[in-house]
Design a protein around this motif. Structure first.
Motif, PDB file in Angstrom:
ATOM      1  N   LYS A 261      32.159  23.554  45.665  1.00 28.27           N
ATOM      2  CA  LYS A 261      32.279  24.043  44.288  1.00 28.27           C
ATOM      3  C   LYS A 261      31.065  23.655  43.451  1.00 28.27           C
ATOM      4  CE  LYS A 261      37.256  24.193  44.145  1.00 28.27           C
ATOM      5  NZ  LYS A 261      38.488  23.822  43.472  1.00 28.27           N
TER       6      LYS A 261
ATOM      7  N   ALA B 287      29.014  27.160  41.617  1.00 29.73           N
ATOM      8  CA  ALA B 287      29.741  27.745  40.490  1.00 29.73           C
ATOM      9  C   ALA B 287      30.916  26.817  40.184  1.00 29.73           C
ATOM     10  CB  ALA B 287      30.215  29.152  40.822  1.00 29.73           C
TER      11      ALA B 287
ATOM     12  N   LYS C 213      34.827  27.212  40.894  1.00 30.92           N
ATOM     13  CA  LYS C 213      35.048  28.349  41.790  1.00 30.92           C
ATOM     14  C   LYS C 213      34.586  27.966  43.189  1.00 30.92           C
ATOM     15  CE  LYS C 213      34.483  31.780  38.204  1.00 30.92           C
ATOM     16  NZ  LYS C 213      33.760  32.945  37.729  1.00 30.92           N
TER      17      LYS C 213
ATOM     18  N   HIS D 201      33.189  28.311  46.823  1.00 28.79           N
ATOM     19  CA  HIS D 201      32.296  29.191  47.567  1.00 28.79           C
ATOM     20  C   HIS D 201      32.260  28.708  49.011  1.00 28.79           C
ATOM     21  CE1 HIS D 201      29.582  25.846  46.499  1.00 28.79           C
ATOM     22  NE2 HIS D 201      29.029  26.093  47.673  1.00 28.79           N
TER      23      HIS D 201
ATOM     24  N   ILE E 202      32.698  34.137  46.760  1.00 26.91           N
ATOM     25  CA  ILE E 202      31.305  33.715  46.598  1.00 26.91           C
ATOM     26  C   ILE E 202      30.816  33.154  47.926  1.00 26.91           C
ATOM     27  CG2 ILE E 202      29.709  32.171  45.391  1.00 26.91           C
ATOM     28  CD1 ILE E 202      31.804  32.046  43.108  1.00 26.91           C
TER      29      ILE E 202
ATOM     30  N   TRP F   2      20.348  30.709  42.943  1.00 26.34           N
ATOM     31  CA  TRP F   2      20.679  29.484  42.226  1.00 26.34           C
ATOM     32  C   TRP F   2      19.591  28.473  42.528  1.00 26.34           C
ATOM     33  CZ3 TRP F   2      22.616  24.577  44.145  1.00 26.34           C
ATOM     34  CH2 TRP F   2      23.081  23.731  43.139  1.00 26.34           C
TER      35      TRP F   2
ATOM     36  N   ASP G  37      21.427  24.505  36.018  1.00 27.28           N
ATOM     37  CA  ASP G  37      21.773  25.409  37.120  1.00 27.28           C
ATOM     38  C   ASP G  37      21.268  26.826  36.869  1.00 27.28           C
ATOM     39  OD1 ASP G  37      24.983  23.840  37.406  1.00 27.28           O
ATOM     40  OD2 ASP G  37      23.102  23.281  38.325  1.00 27.28           O
TER      41      ASP G  37
ATOM     42  N   TRP H  86      20.180  30.492  36.975  1.00 25.25           N
ATOM     43  CA  TRP H  86      20.535  31.645  37.813  1.00 25.25           C
ATOM     44  C   TRP H  86      19.513  32.751  37.586  1.00 25.25           C
ATOM     45  CZ3 TRP H  86      24.855  31.689  40.916  1.00 25.25           C
ATOM     46  CH2 TRP H  86      25.783  30.670  40.702  1.00 25.25           C
TER      47      TRP H  86
ATOM     48  N   SER I 110      28.298  37.375  45.245  1.00 23.41           N
ATOM     49  CA  SER I 110      29.668  37.222  44.779  1.00 23.41           C
ATOM     50  C   SER I 110      30.280  38.586  44.505  1.00 23.41           C
ATOM     51  CB  SER I 110      29.715  36.349  43.511  1.00 23.41           C
ATOM     52  OG  SER I 110      29.185  37.045  42.415  1.00 23.41           O
TER      53      SER I 110
ATOM     54  N   SER J  86      32.382  36.812  39.561  1.00 28.57           N
ATOM     55  CA  SER J  86      31.011  36.321  39.502  1.00 28.57           C
ATOM     56  C   SER J  86      30.875  35.130  38.577  1.00 28.57           C
ATOM     57  CB  SER J  86      30.088  37.429  38.994  1.00 28.57           C
ATOM     58  OG  SER J  86      30.039  38.461  39.918  1.00 28.57           O
ATOM     59  N   PRO J  87      30.131  34.152  39.022  1.00 24.06           N
ATOM     60  CA  PRO J  87      29.794  33.061  38.110  1.00 24.06           C
ATOM     61  C   PRO J  87      28.859  33.599  37.032  1.00 24.06           C
ATOM     62  CG  PRO J  87      28.671  32.808  40.214  1.00 24.06           C
ATOM     63  CD  PRO J  87      29.568  34.002  40.339  1.00 24.06           C
ATOM     64  N   SER J  88      28.935  33.057  35.861  1.00 22.52           N
ATOM     65  CA  SER J  88      28.064  33.560  34.805  1.00 22.52           C
ATOM     66  C   SER J  88      27.070  32.504  34.381  1.00 22.52           C
ATOM     67  CB  SER J  88      28.895  34.021  33.614  1.00 22.52           C
ATOM     68  OG  SER J  88      29.695  32.965  33.161  1.00 22.52           O
TER      69      SER J  88
END
Length: 165
Positions: free
Chosen positions: A39, A42, A45, A47, A82, A115, A122, A124, A157, A162-164
């Motif tokens: 995790k 993200a 979440k 992955h 993800i 990432w 972090d 993106w 993802s 989706s991670p934002s």
């Protein structure tokens, strides 16, 4: 894997812990994948990362391997939403991920990002063009500087999860 039927004579086996999968014929491994989950990319979440993807080079098994990597990858995305590249920086790993990235960019159900684990916050970077991925982002992710390149990970993802940045 839902919808997948191994060719005649082959067996697709998943370890009881769900972390390793193999396609076998007569106890010979034709394809193998090991998976870890986390995790850290993200937060909040889960992955998964394929820490090992292996396929035999023996010609008699190639028909059984057609599209298996793509199907397996889609199954991982259906399961975990993800999928993140590993940090091993191998030539085979790069080629595997270049295929997966090109497929994901062409599919509106997926989002592709990089990432950068060494950047504060972090950072993106979104990728939506295969040409730009090949010319700019692939060389950015893969390289020889272990202090830098092993911390740059590719992320695919499902759009809904989706991670934002």
């Amino acid at each position: 894997m839902p919808g997948y039927a191994p060719p005649v004579g082959y067996r697709l086996l998943m370890a009881l812990n769900g972390k390793e999968c193999r396609l076998l014929k007569d106890d010979i491994t034709a394809y193998a994948v090991k998976i870890v989950t986390g995790k850290f990319v993200a937060p909040g979440k889960q992955h998964c990362t394929q820490i090992m993807v292996w396929r035999t080079f023996l010609p008699e098994h190639q028909h059984a391997l057609n599209d298996l990597a793509k199907l397996f990858f889609r199954w991982l995305l259906d399961t975990d939403d993800i999928v993140v590249s590993n940090n091993e920086q191998t030539g085979d790993g790069r080629r595997f991920w270049e295929y997966r990235i090109a497929e994901a960019i062409a599919d509106p159900d997926y989002k592709v990002m990089i990432w950068n684990g060494i950047k504060e916050g972090d950072e993106w970077m979104h990728i939506d063009d295969v040409g730009k991925f090949v010319s700019e982002w692939s060389p950015y992710v893969w390289g020889t500087d272990r202090n830098m390149h092993q911390h740059r990970l590719l992320v695919i993802s499902k759009v809904k999860a989706s991670p934002s940045p």
